[in-house]
Design an enzyme around this catalytic site. Structure first.
Site, mmCIF file in Angstrom:
data_model
loop_
_atom_site.group_PDB
_atom_site.id
_atom_site.type_symbol
_atom_site.label_atom_id
_atom_site.label_comp_id
_atom_site.label_asym_id
_atom_site.label_seq_id
_atom_site.Cartn_x
_atom_site.Cartn_y
_atom_site.Cartn_z
ATOM 1 N N ASP A 38 0.873 -1.172 0.000
ATOM 2 C CA ASP A 38 0.000 0.000 0.000
ATOM 3 C C ASP A 38 0.910 1.221 0.000
ATOM 4 O OD1 ASP A 38 -2.223 1.846 0.470
ATOM 5 O OD2 ASP A 38 -3.306 0.108 1.219
ATOM 6 N N ASP B 34 3.319 2.380 -4.705
ATOM 7 C CA ASP B 34 2.440 3.208 -5.537
ATOM 8 C C ASP B 34 2.243 2.429 -6.824
ATOM 9 O OD1 ASP B 34 1.262 4.946 -7.329
ATOM 10 O OD2 ASP B 34 2.679 6.588 -7.003
ATOM 11 N N VAL B 35 1.058 1.885 -7.023
ATOM 12 C CA VAL B 35 0.849 0.972 -8.153
ATOM 13 C C VAL B 35 0.982 1.651 -9.500
ATOM 14 C CG1 VAL B 35 -0.613 -0.614 -6.824
ATOM 15 C CG2 VAL B 35 -1.669 1.270 -8.108
ATOM 16 N N TYR C 135 -13.735 6.870 -12.973
ATOM 17 C CA TYR C 135 -13.780 5.590 -12.263
ATOM 18 C C TYR C 135 -14.405 4.517 -13.143
ATOM 19 C CZ TYR C 135 -14.832 2.237 -8.538
ATOM 20 O OH TYR C 135 -14.913 1.110 -7.746
ATOM 21 N N LYS D 233 -12.617 1.120 -14.551
ATOM 22 C CA LYS D 233 -13.077 -0.210 -14.152
ATOM 23 C C LYS D 233 -13.574 -1.013 -15.355
ATOM 24 C CE LYS D 233 -12.113 0.036 -9.803
ATOM 25 N NZ LYS D 233 -11.020 -0.787 -9.243
ATOM 26 N N THR E 285 -17.009 0.211 2.808
ATOM 27 C CA THR E 285 -15.576 0.333 3.046
ATOM 28 C C THR E 285 -15.260 1.808 3.293
ATOM 29 O OG1 THR E 285 -15.025 0.709 0.720
ATOM 30 C CG2 THR E 285 -15.139 -1.599 1.476
#
Length: 255
Positions: free
Chosen positions: A39, A68-69, A160, A164, A195
């Site tokens: 993370d 950091d992806v 977003y 996705k 979440t």
């Protein structure tokens, strides 16, 4: 009820300190996996590792790393860590993600770029960096996190939804590419899940939140209702499942 469905396997989880990441990491530990937690938030990572170690699972091994992806360099560093520590990688769970709510005209370019970098580019970079180790496993699984908003439109969250939707088809093309190389690739599509990412909205709107009102079960899901779906795709119970979309949404996309 848990068993040892991931015994001997090494799993890398991104976005591990989020609600879905935490639930998945804890379940994987109970199922016997050795886990690499990643993370951008390092202190919560350490806290999660301590919590997993306190579960007392047999042979539990937990490694943490900042990631950091959206950074190819950081991905390479993490994969090197995995290779040096475990010498193998069997499961990659791409959970890291961010959300931006505006529609087409109100989305700022910098916000668009950030969402695409994390959600879409980050998923691709993860598979690219990890694939040599995954292929070497001979029996590996990649689980990419999409969303119900990668399947249907909402009239909002333009960046977003674009990201996705891309994850959905990226997973399918990777599944075809690696089907004969011992790597399965699938996507998970959660619905409204309670979440930290959306908790403020749920607290404010409750069961009147529009997507919850559209959900036949009329409630938000829990992180521990998504983790078993990820486990199914990670373990050998799904050995003939690749290129699929596992929708866990309380019926939201059923109508």
């Amino acid at each position: 009820m848990t068993g040892q469905r991931l015994a001997g396997k090494v799993a890398l989880i991104t976005g591990a300190t989020g609600g879905l990441g935490t639930a998945t990491a804890e379940l994987f530990a109970r199922e016997g996996a050795r886990i690499v937690l990643t993370d951008v938030a390092e202190a919560p990572l350490r806290e999660l590792a301590h919590r997993i170690e306190a579960l007392g699972c047999p042979s539990v091994q937990v490694v943490t790393a900042r990631l950091d992806v959206s950074s190819a360099r950081e991905w390479e560093e993490v994969i090197t860590l995995v290779r040096d520590r475990f010498g193998a990688l069997d499961i990659l769970v791409n959970l890291a993600g961010i959300v931006d709510w505006p529609g087409i005209e109100d989305t700022r370019e910098e916000a668009w770029n950030r969402v695409i970098d994390v959600n879409q580019k980050g998923t691709w970079l993860g598979m690219k960096a990890a694939m040599p180790l995954l292929r070497a496993s001979g029996n590996a699984s990649v689980i990419n996190t999409s969303s119900v908003l990668g399947l249907v439109g909402s009239g909002a969250a333009a960046a977003y939804q674009a990201s996705k939707g891309a994850v959905r088809l990226l997973s399918k093309t990777a599944a075809v590419e690696y089907a004969r190389q011992g790597v399965r690739v699938n996507s998970v599509h959660p619905g409204v899940i309670a979440t930290p990412m959306i908790q403020e909205i749920l607290d404010d709107q409750g069961d009147q939140q529009p997507d919850i009102r559209r959900t036949p079960m009329r409630r938000a899901g829990r992180a521990d209702e998504i983790a078993p779906a990820i486990l199914f795709l990670a373990c050998d119970d799904s050995s003939f499942v690749t290129g699929s979309e596992l929708v866990v949404d309380g019926g939201l996309t059923a109508h």
